[in-house]
Design an enzyme around this catalytic site. Structure first.
Site, PDB file in Angstrom:
ATOM      1  N   ASP A  17      45.470  57.084  49.247  1.00  0.00           N
ATOM      2  CA  ASP A  17      46.076  58.382  48.946  1.00  0.00           C
ATOM      3  C   ASP A  17      45.318  59.179  47.889  1.00  0.00           C
ATOM      4  O   ASP A  17      45.719  60.279  47.520  1.00  0.00           O
ATOM      5  CB  ASP A  17      47.540  58.211  48.505  1.00  0.00           C
ATOM      6  CG  ASP A  17      47.687  57.386  47.229  1.00  0.00           C
ATOM      7  OD1 ASP A  17      46.666  56.869  46.728  1.00  0.00           O
ATOM      8  OD2 ASP A  17      48.829  57.257  46.742  1.00  0.00           O
TER       9      ASP A  17
ATOM     10  N   GLY B 116      40.338  34.517  46.219  1.00  0.00           N
ATOM     11  CA  GLY B 116      41.473  35.279  45.743  1.00  0.00           C
ATOM     12  C   GLY B 116      41.080  36.676  45.304  1.00  0.00           C
ATOM     13  O   GLY B 116      39.998  37.177  45.649  1.00  0.00           O
ATOM     14  N   ASP B 117      41.960  37.316  44.522  1.00  0.00           N
ATOM     15  CA  ASP B 117      41.704  38.679  44.077  1.00  0.00           C
ATOM     16  C   ASP B 117      40.418  38.774  43.259  1.00  0.00           C
ATOM     17  O   ASP B 117      39.698  39.770  43.335  1.00  0.00           O
ATOM     18  CB  ASP B 117      42.882  39.190  43.241  1.00  0.00           C
ATOM     19  CG  ASP B 117      44.129  39.422  44.090  1.00  0.00           C
ATOM     20  OD1 ASP B 117      44.020  39.441  45.322  1.00  0.00           O
ATOM     21  OD2 ASP B 117      45.214  39.594  43.503  1.00  0.00           O
ATOM     22  N   GLY B 118      40.127  37.738  42.469  1.00  0.00           N
ATOM     23  CA  GLY B 118      38.907  37.747  41.673  1.00  0.00           C
ATOM     24  C   GLY B 118      37.654  37.763  42.522  1.00  0.00           C
ATOM     25  O   GLY B 118      36.650  38.389  42.167  1.00  0.00           O
ATOM     26  N   THR B 119      37.699  37.080  43.661  1.00  0.00           N
ATOM     27  CA  THR B 119      36.549  37.067  44.567  1.00  0.00           C
ATOM     28  C   THR B 119      36.357  38.430  45.210  1.00  0.00           C
ATOM     29  O   THR B 119      35.225  38.928  45.314  1.00  0.00           O
ATOM     30  CB  THR B 119      36.726  35.986  45.647  1.00  0.00           C
ATOM     31  OG1 THR B 119      36.897  34.714  45.028  1.00  0.00           O
ATOM     32  CG2 THR B 119      35.522  35.927  46.576  1.00  0.00           C
TER      33      THR B 119
ATOM     34  N   GLU C 213      40.205  39.749  36.177  1.00  0.00           N
ATOM     35  CA  GLU C 213      39.027  39.595  35.332  1.00  0.00           C
ATOM     36  C   GLU C 213      39.248  40.333  34.012  1.00  0.00           C
ATOM     37  O   GLU C 213      39.561  41.529  34.018  1.00  0.00           O
ATOM     38  CB  GLU C 213      37.778  40.131  36.036  1.00  0.00           C
ATOM     39  CG  GLU C 213      37.469  39.428  37.346  1.00  0.00           C
ATOM     40  CD  GLU C 213      37.253  37.940  37.174  1.00  0.00           C
ATOM     41  OE1 GLU C 213      36.487  37.550  36.278  1.00  0.00           O
ATOM     42  OE2 GLU C 213      37.865  37.158  37.931  1.00  0.00           O
TER      43      GLU C 213
ATOM     44  N   THR D 128      29.665  29.794  47.016  1.00  0.00           N
ATOM     45  CA  THR D 128      29.399  29.888  45.581  1.00  0.00           C
ATOM     46  C   THR D 128      29.468  28.506  44.942  1.00  0.00           C
ATOM     47  O   THR D 128      30.225  27.632  45.365  1.00  0.00           O
ATOM     48  CB  THR D 128      30.413  30.813  44.887  1.00  0.00           C
ATOM     49  OG1 THR D 128      31.721  30.234  44.932  1.00  0.00           O
ATOM     50  CG2 THR D 128      30.445  32.179  45.558  1.00  0.00           C
TER      51      THR D 128
ATOM     52  N   THR E  61      45.058  31.637  44.851  1.00  0.00           N
ATOM     53  CA  THR E  61      46.372  31.099  44.495  1.00  0.00           C
ATOM     54  C   THR E  61      47.469  32.118  44.733  1.00  0.00           C
ATOM     55  O   THR E  61      48.488  31.827  45.348  1.00  0.00           O
ATOM     56  CB  THR E  61      46.373  30.671  43.016  1.00  0.00           C
ATOM     57  OG1 THR E  61      45.347  29.697  42.812  1.00  0.00           O
ATOM     58  CG2 THR E  61      47.723  30.071  42.626  1.00  0.00           C
TER      59      THR E  61
END
Length: 302
Positions: A224, A69-72, A282, A39, A101
């Site tokens: 679950d 990270g979580d955003g990706t 986000e 990117t 991070t």
């Protein structure tokens, strides 16, 4: 073991890392095919996710790997699902290369961000498992949706202060900006349960942790069929420091003492004013929130 084609969508900030290059070489040396998309600007992650979906028709992709990270992770999954019909299953599994991070989701699935080579090898040989996702007003989250005062504290804490003080930086910011960062008030309804009042923090977890290790939903499971709801009611002024310490230090034994916790499949939140909700980091701003779980919506190597 059958050979796989792994498509790595790599956050451009990590493109020059030696361990990433070593990880790609290691997986190729295992006999797998690795194609990489890096990117560069806003929107690239979602665009590459859609590209993988289209290219899969001609050149099969077995695993779509989120390198960041979580955003990706959020952007990759969201991009793919946006290109499918409602409830249509993605044609490949997802995997994570933890390069962010905080790496909250990666920690939940027991990946080690300090060992990128092993993490990528796991993506190449691990077994895909059915994995739930959540949505807020139709927008996807894979790990957690968080809102309220606690969310704003984590978002607005000075990164330099965090480097200096670690987790204590959140506590310092929360205490010093308490009067400035007003509580959120709202009504929360789900099957057989309703609550109304001011809250310090709100979390709807598919995963267990957010904000760099804060375990707001310590019993959440990815398969679950439920989301874990955690409401932290606003405390009296003389207990603010205590509450912030428990939450921001991730004291899993004491969080149930101060929180309201439920397993839910869907819920509705109506706030008196717009609330900032972070979906895997986000931002989303709304005063009415419709939240749902989508059981086994994707398959993930975890």
């Amino acid at each position: 073991m059958s050979k796989r084609h792994l498509r790595l969508i790599l956050n451009g900030k990590s493109a020059g890392r030696a361990d990433v290059r070593a990880a790609v070489d290691a997986v190729r040396n295992m006999g797998h095919e690795v194609s990489v998309r890096v990117t560069y600007e806003a929107g690239d992650t979602e665009r590459f996710a859609l590209e993988a979906l289209k290219e899969h028709q001609d050149k099969k992709i077995d695993v779509l790997v989120s390198g960041g990270g979580d955003g990706t992770i959020h952007a990759v999954v969201d991009g793919v699902l946006d290109g499918l019909e409602a409830e249509e299953k993605p044609p490949f599994a997802f995997a994570v290369l933890p390069l962010g991070t905080a790496n909250d989701f990666a920690h939940h699935i027991r990946l080690d961000p300090s060992d990128i080579v092993s993490s990528f090898r796991f993506a190449a040989r691990g077994k895909p498992k059915p994995t739930d996702i959540g949505t807020v007003n139709g927008r996807v989250f894979v790990n957690m949706a968080t809102g309220g005062f606690g969310t704003r504290v984590t978002a607005e804490t000075d990164p330099n202060l965090k480097k200096l003080l670690g987790g204590a930086a959140y506590l310092f910011t929360g205490i010093n900006r308490f009067s400035e960062l007003a509580a959120c008030e709202g009504r929360i309804e789900t099957d057989g349960f309703s609550w109304e009042g001011a809250f310090m923090a709100l979390a709807i977890g598919n995963g267990r942790r957010a904000g760099g290790g804060i375990r707001l939903c310590p019993t959440a499971e990815l398969d679950d069929g439920f989301l874990d709801l955690t409401i932290l009611p606003m405390p009296d002024r003389n207990r603010v420091t205590e509450f912030l310490s428990i939450v921001l230090e991730g004291d899993t034994e004491r969080i149930p003492e101060i929180a309201i916790m439920r397993k839910v499949k869907s819920l509705r939140i109506e706030a008196d004013n717009q609330v900032q909700v972070n979906l895997d980091g986000e931002p989303l701003h709304a005063s009415k929130l419709e939240i749902e779980t989508h059981p086994a919506r994707i398959e993930m190597i975890r």
